[in-house]
Design an enzyme around this catalytic site. Structure first.
Site, short mmCIF file in Angstrom:
data_model
loop_
_atom_site.label_atom_id
_atom_site.label_comp_id
_atom_site.label_asym_id
_atom_site.label_seq_id
_atom_site.Cartn_x
_atom_site.Cartn_y
_atom_site.Cartn_z
N LYS A 53 0.82 -1.19 -0.02
CA LYS A 53 0.02 0.03 -0.05
C LYS A 53 0.80 1.07 -0.01
CE LYS A 53 -3.84 -2.08 2.04
NZ LYS A 53 -3.49 -3.45 2.23
N GLN A 97 -5.46 -1.90 9.06
CA GLN A 97 -5.40 -3.21 8.48
C GLN A 97 -6.20 -4.13 9.25
OE1 GLN A 97 -3.57 -4.05 5.46
NE2 GLN A 97 -4.60 -5.96 5.84
N ASP A 120 -11.46 3.50 3.50
CA ASP A 120 -11.86 2.13 2.97
C ASP A 120 -13.16 1.86 3.61
OD1 ASP A 120 -11.09 0.09 1.31
OD2 ASP A 120 -10.25 -1.13 2.85
#
Ligand code: NAP
Length: 305
Positions: A53, A97, A120
């Protein structure tokens, strides 16, 4: 039947090019889009995904802040890091994450994200907006699947789509997107999970099968209809086989060795009209979509979002 390989990298390259232009335009306004990430895992695969990422951001001139916490840290430490990133005016997007350690409650993490920086789509407000058809951010992996389907002109409207996996970051948002009256969308969607009684009977009915279960080679050719389109989202690491990790000995196409999807590739390719390789399918597009969301957040600085 010849089977089309749905390669992610050409699609990702197009997205990166467009994103790169937008980063330059932001630069002209004195804005450097910046992503803050938090990793609370010592798993090599999680660390590698996080490194990818950061590299994807770096590629197009997006800055990053990289926070790594020991998994034994208390939840309040993670909460504080998220809150600090969310209140930092130089940070446009925040990505946490998952999976998180067992002692960390996900709902409390979701709530601490600032919705306008939640690139996200973790925060319930953003998930709600997505379900309502008014997404602030489309989460990167479902967005990548949609982009892949569009880029390869896969017919979705009116199609039967089976999604294997109901997680909050992939299966659920993707099902909602493909149900909606949008492009790609207007599909009849069935979402499967570990309690689904007869997975094969569902996947065999589907024109498009998307797998995101994390169960290596769960779906084989016998579970597909002839001519189905197969999108394998998963990247499951196999036990080491002595192969190198430089991509040279990958089983199906280019990329990292010892990674398999949820689909047993060879038998599925016999039945499918089109199929993603693993690695080299959805993964590169996901990275590009995450970066695109960060740039979108940066463009909204000072606006209502
Ligand atoms: P997750 O939270 O563990 O969810 C997995 C889902 O699959 C769950 O809904 C689970 O059902 C279902 N499932 C597991 N085993 C099954 C089985 N035997 N039959 C039917 N359904 C089954 O995982 P995730 O975070 O969504 O990630 C899924 C996969 O995608 C992982 O391999 C991950 O590495 C990969 N991934 C790829 C990308 C990319 O861009 N390519 C990005 C993120 C993640 P229950 O709900 O009943 O437990």
């Amino acid at each position: 039947m010849s089977t089309e390989l749905l390669l992610g990298e050409p699609v990702a390259a197009d997205i990166r090019e467009a994103v790169s232009d937008r980063v330059h335009e932001l630069g002209d306004r004195g804005i450097i889009p910046t992503l803050g990430t938090v990793l609370m895992s010592e798993e090599p695969a999680d660390k590698r995904f996080m490194d990818l990422k950061h590299a994807a951001c770096d590629d197009v001139g997006v800055a990053t802040r990289d926070i790594r916490l020991d998994p034994s840290e208390p939840s309040r430490r993670l909460h504080r890091e998220i809150e600090d990133l969310c209140t930092d005016s130089e940070i446009d997007g925040v990505f946490v994450q998952v999976p998180l350690p067992n002692h960390v409650a996900l709902p409390a993490v979701r709530q601490r994200l600032e919705p306008e920086k939640d690139v996200d789509c973790f925060h319930p407000e953003n998930l709600g907006r997505l379900v309502a058809g008014e997404p602030r951010f489309v989460p990167a992996t479902p967005a990548a699947v949609c982009r892949l389907l569009s880029s390869y002109d896969v017919p979705v409207a009116g199609a039967d789509v089976a999604i294997v996996g109901r997680s909050g970051i992939i299966g659920k948002p993707l099902a909602n997107l493909l149900l909606q009256d949008r492009t790609p969308g207007n599909a009849t969607v069935t979402v499967c999970h570990s309690k689904t009684a007869d997975l094969a009977s569902v996947t065999r009915q589907a024109d498009v099968v998307v797998t995101a279960s994390g169960a290596p080679e769960l779906v084989d050719g016998s579970m597909l209809s002839s001519g189905a389109v197969v999108v394998d989202v998963s990247a499951n690491r196999e036990p080491e086989t002595g192969k190198t990790d430089d991509g040279s000995s990958s089983r199906h196409g280019s990329g990292t060795a010892n990674v398999v999807g949820d689909v047993e590739f060879e038998s599925a390719r016999e039945k499918a009209s089109a199929i993603t390789p693993v690695p080299g399918g959805v993964g590169p597009i996901t990275l590009a979509m995450l970066v695109k969301n960060v740039v979108r957040a940066a463009e909204r600085r000072g606006t209502d979002g």
